[in-house]
Design an enzyme around this catalytic site. Structure first.
Site, PDB file in Angstrom:
ATOM      1  N   GLN A  10       6.392 -11.638   6.760  1.00  0.00           N
ATOM      2  CA  GLN A  10       7.191 -11.788   5.544  1.00  0.00           C
ATOM      3  C   GLN A  10       6.502 -11.123   4.353  1.00  0.00           C
ATOM      4  O   GLN A  10       7.142 -10.455   3.527  1.00  0.00           O
ATOM      5  CB  GLN A  10       7.397 -13.270   5.226  1.00  0.00           C
ATOM      6  CG  GLN A  10       8.176 -14.040   6.279  1.00  0.00           C
ATOM      7  CD  GLN A  10       8.246 -15.509   5.927  1.00  0.00           C
ATOM      8  OE1 GLN A  10       9.040 -15.925   5.095  1.00  0.00           O
ATOM      9  NE2 GLN A  10       7.402 -16.319   6.569  1.00  0.00           N
ATOM     10  N   VAL A  66       4.414  -8.566   4.102  1.00  0.00           N
ATOM     11  CA  VAL A  66       4.406  -7.103   4.012  1.00  0.00           C
ATOM     12  C   VAL A  66       5.771  -6.515   3.694  1.00  0.00           C
ATOM     13  O   VAL A  66       5.898  -5.310   3.477  1.00  0.00           O
ATOM     14  CB  VAL A  66       3.834  -6.454   5.292  1.00  0.00           C
ATOM     15  CG1 VAL A  66       2.384  -6.850   5.487  1.00  0.00           C
ATOM     16  CG2 VAL A  66       4.663  -6.816   6.528  1.00  0.00           C
ATOM     17  N   ARG A 121       6.903  -4.422  -0.718  1.00  0.00           N
ATOM     18  CA  ARG A 121       6.400  -3.078  -0.450  1.00  0.00           C
ATOM     19  C   ARG A 121       5.471  -2.520  -1.520  1.00  0.00           C
ATOM     20  O   ARG A 121       4.651  -1.659  -1.230  1.00  0.00           O
ATOM     21  CB  ARG A 121       7.593  -2.126  -0.251  1.00  0.00           C
ATOM     22  CG  ARG A 121       8.444  -2.517   0.946  1.00  0.00           C
ATOM     23  CD  ARG A 121       9.682  -1.661   1.037  1.00  0.00           C
ATOM     24  NE  ARG A 121      10.657  -2.271   1.945  1.00  0.00           N
ATOM     25  CZ  ARG A 121      11.952  -2.141   1.831  1.00  0.00           C
ATOM     26  NH1 ARG A 121      12.454  -1.420   0.861  1.00  0.00           N
ATOM     27  NH2 ARG A 121      12.764  -2.720   2.695  1.00  0.00           N
ATOM     28  N   GLN A 153      -5.220  -5.991   6.955  1.00  0.00           N
ATOM     29  CA  GLN A 153      -5.093  -7.173   7.805  1.00  0.00           C
ATOM     30  C   GLN A 153      -6.031  -7.088   8.995  1.00  0.00           C
ATOM     31  O   GLN A 153      -6.279  -6.006   9.531  1.00  0.00           O
ATOM     32  CB  GLN A 153      -3.641  -7.301   8.294  1.00  0.00           C
ATOM     33  CG  GLN A 153      -3.363  -8.577   9.071  1.00  0.00           C
ATOM     34  CD  GLN A 153      -1.874  -8.753   9.357  1.00  0.00           C
ATOM     35  OE1 GLN A 153      -1.082  -7.845   9.161  1.00  0.00           O
ATOM     36  NE2 GLN A 153      -1.491  -9.932   9.814  1.00  0.00           N
ATOM     37  N   SER A 186      -7.294  -6.810  12.469  1.00  0.00           N
ATOM     38  CA  SER A 186      -6.642  -6.096  13.568  1.00  0.00           C
ATOM     39  C   SER A 186      -6.824  -6.821  14.893  1.00  0.00           C
ATOM     40  O   SER A 186      -7.928  -7.182  15.280  1.00  0.00           O
ATOM     41  CB  SER A 186      -7.222  -4.682  13.689  1.00  0.00           C
ATOM     42  OG  SER A 186      -6.722  -4.024  14.830  1.00  0.00           O
ATOM     43  N   GLN A 187      -5.731  -7.023  15.611  1.00  0.00           N
ATOM     44  CA  GLN A 187      -5.817  -7.546  16.972  1.00  0.00           C
ATOM     45  C   GLN A 187      -6.095  -6.414  17.959  1.00  0.00           C
ATOM     46  O   GLN A 187      -6.366  -6.677  19.134  1.00  0.00           O
ATOM     47  CB  GLN A 187      -4.498  -8.236  17.344  1.00  0.00           C
ATOM     48  CG  GLN A 187      -4.243  -9.512  16.580  1.00  0.00           C
ATOM     49  CD  GLN A 187      -2.907 -10.150  16.938  1.00  0.00           C
ATOM     50  OE1 GLN A 187      -2.052  -9.517  17.555  1.00  0.00           O
ATOM     51  NE2 GLN A 187      -2.721 -11.396  16.547  1.00  0.00           N
ATOM     52  N   ARG A 195      -2.897  -7.827  23.470  1.00  0.00           N
ATOM     53  CA  ARG A 195      -2.501  -8.514  22.242  1.00  0.00           C
ATOM     54  C   ARG A 195      -0.992  -8.772  22.175  1.00  0.00           C
ATOM     55  O   ARG A 195      -0.536  -9.603  21.386  1.00  0.00           O
ATOM     56  CB  ARG A 195      -2.917  -7.693  21.012  1.00  0.00           C
ATOM     57  CG  ARG A 195      -2.247  -6.338  20.925  1.00  0.00           C
ATOM     58  CD  ARG A 195      -2.676  -5.554  19.708  1.00  0.00           C
ATOM     59  NE  ARG A 195      -2.209  -4.174  19.789  1.00  0.00           N
ATOM     60  CZ  ARG A 195      -1.959  -3.423  18.730  1.00  0.00           C
ATOM     61  NH1 ARG A 195      -2.132  -3.900  17.512  1.00  0.00           N
ATOM     62  NH2 ARG A 195      -1.550  -2.183  18.874  1.00  0.00           N
ATOM     63  N   ARG A 216       3.818  -7.081 -12.148  1.00  0.00           N
ATOM     64  CA  ARG A 216       5.280  -7.051 -11.994  1.00  0.00           C
ATOM     65  C   ARG A 216       5.683  -7.408 -10.560  1.00  0.00           C
ATOM     66  O   ARG A 216       6.618  -8.178 -10.337  1.00  0.00           O
ATOM     67  CB  ARG A 216       5.821  -5.676 -12.377  1.00  0.00           C
ATOM     68  CG  ARG A 216       7.334  -5.627 -12.503  1.00  0.00           C
ATOM     69  CD  ARG A 216       7.778  -4.270 -13.011  1.00  0.00           C
ATOM     70  NE  ARG A 216       9.157  -4.265 -13.447  1.00  0.00           N
ATOM     71  CZ  ARG A 216       9.737  -3.224 -14.014  1.00  0.00           C
ATOM     72  NH1 ARG A 216       9.057  -2.100 -14.238  1.00  0.00           N
ATOM     73  NH2 ARG A 216      11.009  -3.285 -14.382  1.00  0.00           N
ATOM     74  N   ARG A 268       9.224 -16.411  -3.444  1.00  0.00           N
ATOM     75  CA  ARG A 268       8.485 -17.184  -2.442  1.00  0.00           C
ATOM     76  C   ARG A 268       8.044 -18.569  -2.892  1.00  0.00           C
ATOM     77  O   ARG A 268       7.549 -19.343  -2.072  1.00  0.00           O
ATOM     78  CB  ARG A 268       7.275 -16.375  -1.990  1.00  0.00           C
ATOM     79  CG  ARG A 268       7.612 -15.011  -1.407  1.00  0.00           C
ATOM     80  CD  ARG A 268       8.547 -15.101  -0.212  1.00  0.00           C
ATOM     81  NE  ARG A 268       8.762 -13.779   0.399  1.00  0.00           N
ATOM     82  CZ  ARG A 268       9.422 -13.564   1.528  1.00  0.00           C
ATOM     83  NH1 ARG A 268       9.951 -14.583   2.173  1.00  0.00           N
ATOM     84  NH2 ARG A 268       9.577 -12.339   2.000  1.00  0.00           N
TER      85      ARG A 268
END
Length: 253
Positions: free
Chosen positions: A77, A79, A82, A88, A90-91, A166, A184, A193
């Site tokens: 949600q 990301v 934009r 993030q 990484s898996q 993964r 902004r 949110r």
């Protein structure tokens, strides 16, 4: 449990925004504008600016957050917003020997649902480990045929193995993320949110973010919160019907 930390932000942000905004309406240059900007002038001008929703000058100030203890459901949600920068965990490069996961409150408080959920997570981990072992051995043999060192072959094999394994991980899988937004973008994010109709997990994170932001720049974020804080509920027929309680809550932050 979600953990929100404000890592960095633009220093003297309120003065910067006031200077940029005043430049739009002033015949003089930035040096003279800054010279005449006292603390009281900045506070009164910024308060007026935020009430008028003149938002382009506030894009000059940005904030970087580190968030842990959240699910991939939340990050998917997040990301979608934009105008931001994301980093993030990484898996693909991080092998999860024992992945952590987020349990929704409704599942947590229901004994049978919690048991099923917990069992599913254990099964995911077991299957992940098994697939990693299978693929790692296969890729290891393949790389050893290329006449490279055993250590390098094992490293390459593991990376390729976890890259595919993964796919087993659920949306509940815990993740960590660092992201940067300008003021902004943050106000828009918070408007959407912190609403009662937002998904529970990202709403919890958004409220924690707002509390941190108000400690730093209270004037910039004085009107921050869901859309109903400063006007009618934008959700129409989908309203939660709790506008009075919502306004009281966000005015107290």
């Amino acid at each position: 449990m979600v953990k929100v930390k404000l890592l960095s932000y633009t220093p003297d942000g309120e003065k910067l925004i006031a200077s940029a905004a005043k430049l739009c309406y002033s015949p003089v240059g930035i040096d003279e504008i800054e010279k005449n900007l006292g603390e009281e002038n900045i506070e009164s001008f910024l308060s007026l600016l935020m009430d008028l929703n003149h938002e382009s000058p506030i894009e000059h100030v940005s904030f970087t957050f580190a968030v842990e203890g959240v699910s991939r459901t939340l990050s998917h949600q997040l990301v979608r917003h934009r105008i931001a920068s994301y980093s993030q965990q990484s898996q693909r490069y991080v092998r999860l020997e024992q992945f952590d996961y987020i349990v929704p409150p409704a599942i947590e408080k229901n004994k049978r649902a919690r048991e099923i959920f917990s069992q599913a997570m254990k099964e995911d981990q077991r299957h992940y480990n098994e697939i990693v072992d299978i693929l790692e051995n296969e890729y290891y043999e393949e790389h050893m045929e290329g006449n490279i060192s055993e250590k390098k072959a094992r490293s390459k094999a593991e990376k390729r193995a976890i890259e595919d394994a993964r796919y087993l991980f659920p949306n509940a899988c815990e993740t960590k993320i660092v992201f940067t937004m300008n003021t902004r973008s943050l106000l828009n994010f918070l408007r959407l949110r912190t609403c009662n109709r937002a998904q529970w997990e990202i709403r919890e994170m958004a409220i924690l973010m707002l509390k941190e932001l108000k400690k730093i720049y209270p004037i910039l974020f004085k009107n921050a919160g869901p859309g109903c804080v400063n006007g009618p509920c934008p959700e129409g027929k989908m309203t939660c019907g709790k506008i009075v309680e919502v306004r009281e809550y966000f005015s107290s932050i």
